[in-house]
Design an enzyme around this catalytic site. Structure first.
Site, PDB file in Angstrom:
ATOM      1  N   PRO A  10       0.795  -1.223   0.000  1.00 21.42           N
ATOM      2  CG  PRO A  10      -0.096  -1.094   2.126  1.00 21.42           C
ATOM      3  CD  PRO A  10       0.550  -2.054   1.182  1.00 21.42           C
ATOM      4  CG  ASN A  11      -0.197   4.300   1.244  1.00 21.55           C
ATOM      5  OD1 ASN A  11      -1.171   4.833   0.720  1.00 21.55           O
ATOM      6  ND2 ASN A  11      -0.254   3.741   2.433  1.00 21.55           N
ATOM      7  NE  ARG A  18       4.116   6.462   1.543  1.00 25.54           N
ATOM      8  CZ  ARG A  18       4.364   5.240   1.963  1.00 25.54           C
ATOM      9  NH1 ARG A  18       4.845   4.334   1.129  1.00 25.54           N
ATOM     10  NH2 ARG A  18       4.119   4.907   3.190  1.00 25.54           N
ATOM     11  CE1 TYR A  23       9.178   4.977   2.839  1.00 26.01           C
ATOM     12  CE2 TYR A  23       7.562   6.748   2.802  1.00 26.01           C
ATOM     13  CZ  TYR A  23       8.080   5.615   3.390  1.00 26.01           C
ATOM     14  OH  TYR A  23       7.503   5.107   4.534  1.00 26.01           O
ATOM     15  CG  ASN A  73       8.414  -2.071   0.441  1.00 29.50           C
ATOM     16  OD1 ASN A  73       7.798  -2.149   1.505  1.00 29.50           O
ATOM     17  ND2 ASN A  73       9.095  -1.001   0.090  1.00 29.50           N
ATOM     18  CB  ALA A  76       1.436   0.027   6.465  1.00 28.18           C
ATOM     19  CD  GLU A  97      10.864  -7.439   6.371  1.00 27.02           C
ATOM     20  OE1 GLU A  97      11.595  -8.273   6.940  1.00 27.02           O
ATOM     21  OE2 GLU A  97      10.140  -6.644   6.979  1.00 27.02           O
ATOM     22  CG  HIS A  99      10.994  -2.315   4.886  1.00 31.61           C
ATOM     23  ND1 HIS A  99       9.629  -2.257   4.695  1.00 31.61           N
ATOM     24  CD2 HIS A  99      11.233  -3.443   5.583  1.00 31.61           C
ATOM     25  CE1 HIS A  99       9.071  -3.307   5.274  1.00 31.61           C
ATOM     26  NE2 HIS A  99      10.030  -4.054   5.813  1.00 31.61           N
ATOM     27  NE  ARG A 106       9.962   6.018   8.688  1.00 32.06           N
ATOM     28  CZ  ARG A 106       9.073   5.818   7.710  1.00 32.06           C
ATOM     29  NH1 ARG A 106       9.305   4.887   6.777  1.00 32.06           N
ATOM     30  NH2 ARG A 106       7.975   6.541   7.661  1.00 32.06           N
TER      31      ARG A 106
HETATM   32  C1  DQA Z   1       8.239   1.009   3.922  1.00 26.99           C
HETATM   33  C2  DQA Z   1       8.299   1.182   5.447  1.00 26.99           C
HETATM   34  C3  DQA Z   1       6.939   0.945   6.076  1.00 26.99           C
HETATM   35  O1  DQA Z   1       7.006   1.115   7.487  1.00 26.99           O
HETATM   36  C4  DQA Z   1       5.920   1.935   5.532  1.00 26.99           C
HETATM   37  O2  DQA Z   1       4.642   1.658   6.053  1.00 26.99           O
HETATM   38  C5  DQA Z   1       5.909   1.983   4.040  1.00 26.99           C
HETATM   39  C6  DQA Z   1       7.172   1.899   3.310  1.00 26.99           C
HETATM   40  C7  DQA Z   1       9.577   1.336   3.242  1.00 26.99           C
HETATM   41  O3  DQA Z   1       9.774   0.939   2.101  1.00 26.99           O
HETATM   42  O4  DQA Z   1      10.428   2.010   3.839  1.00 26.99           O
HETATM   43  O5  DQA Z   1       4.868   2.204   3.442  1.00 26.99           O
HETATM   44  O6  DQA Z   1       7.935  -0.348   3.644  1.00 26.99           O
END
Ligand code: DQA
Length: 140
Positions: A10-11, A18, A23, A73, A76, A97, A99, A106
């Site tokens: 998501p997002n 964003r 990011y 990725n 959240a 995994e 990020h 964070r």
């Molecule tokens: C994320 C880190 C997550 O905590 C966050 O909710 C994201 C992006 C990252 O790529 O740093 O949406 O996965």
């Protein structure tokens, strides 16, 4: 040729606009382009999937079972989706995994990943390069 599936949660479709201080300014399409180019250079092929919906991401993980590797990725959902963890545990393919941000530097709630224990490994904090490092890890 090895097949790697890249799944974004998501997002991640909002990358570029964003929270650029966290990011960066590259769009998801641009990042996928960089991953695809590296994969080609390293003799592999990538398929890309993004969704904001937990169920669709779980479906994409299930469909990746016969791939040579998955770069995930989960955004959240990383921090609380037991259903996604169970999907990762259920498939044969190794899952890395990823990020972009350093989730350990964070908010406290981002330090916990419910998927990490069932992944082959985790990479965080290198921006778009986190995906390239995951690709390298899966192919080498
Ligand atoms: C994320 C880190 C997550 O905590 C966050 O909710 C994201 C992006 C990252 O790529 O740093 O949406 O996965």
């Amino acid at each position: 040729m090895k097949k790697i599936i890249v799944i974004n949660g998501p997002n991640m479709n909002l990358l570029g606009k964003r929270e650029p201080e966290k990011y960066g300014t590259l769009t998801l399409d641009a990042i996928c382009g960089e991953i695809a180019a590296k994969a080609e250079e390293w003799g592999a092929a990538c398929e890309f999937f993004q969704s904001n919906s937990e169920g669709e991401i779980i479906g994409a993980v299930q469909n990746a079972s016969d791939a040579d590797g998955v770069i995930l990725n989960a955004a959240a959902y990383t921090h609380y989706s037991i259903a996604l963890r169970d999907a990762v545990a259920a498939i044969a393919a190794p899952v890395v995994e990823v990020h972009m941000s350093n989730v350990h530097a964070r908010e406290d709630f981002r330090r916990n990943s419910v998927i990490a224990p069932v992944c082959k490994g985790s990479i965080a904090g290198f921006g778009a390069q986190s995906y390239i490092l995951a690709l390298y890890a899966l192919l080498r």
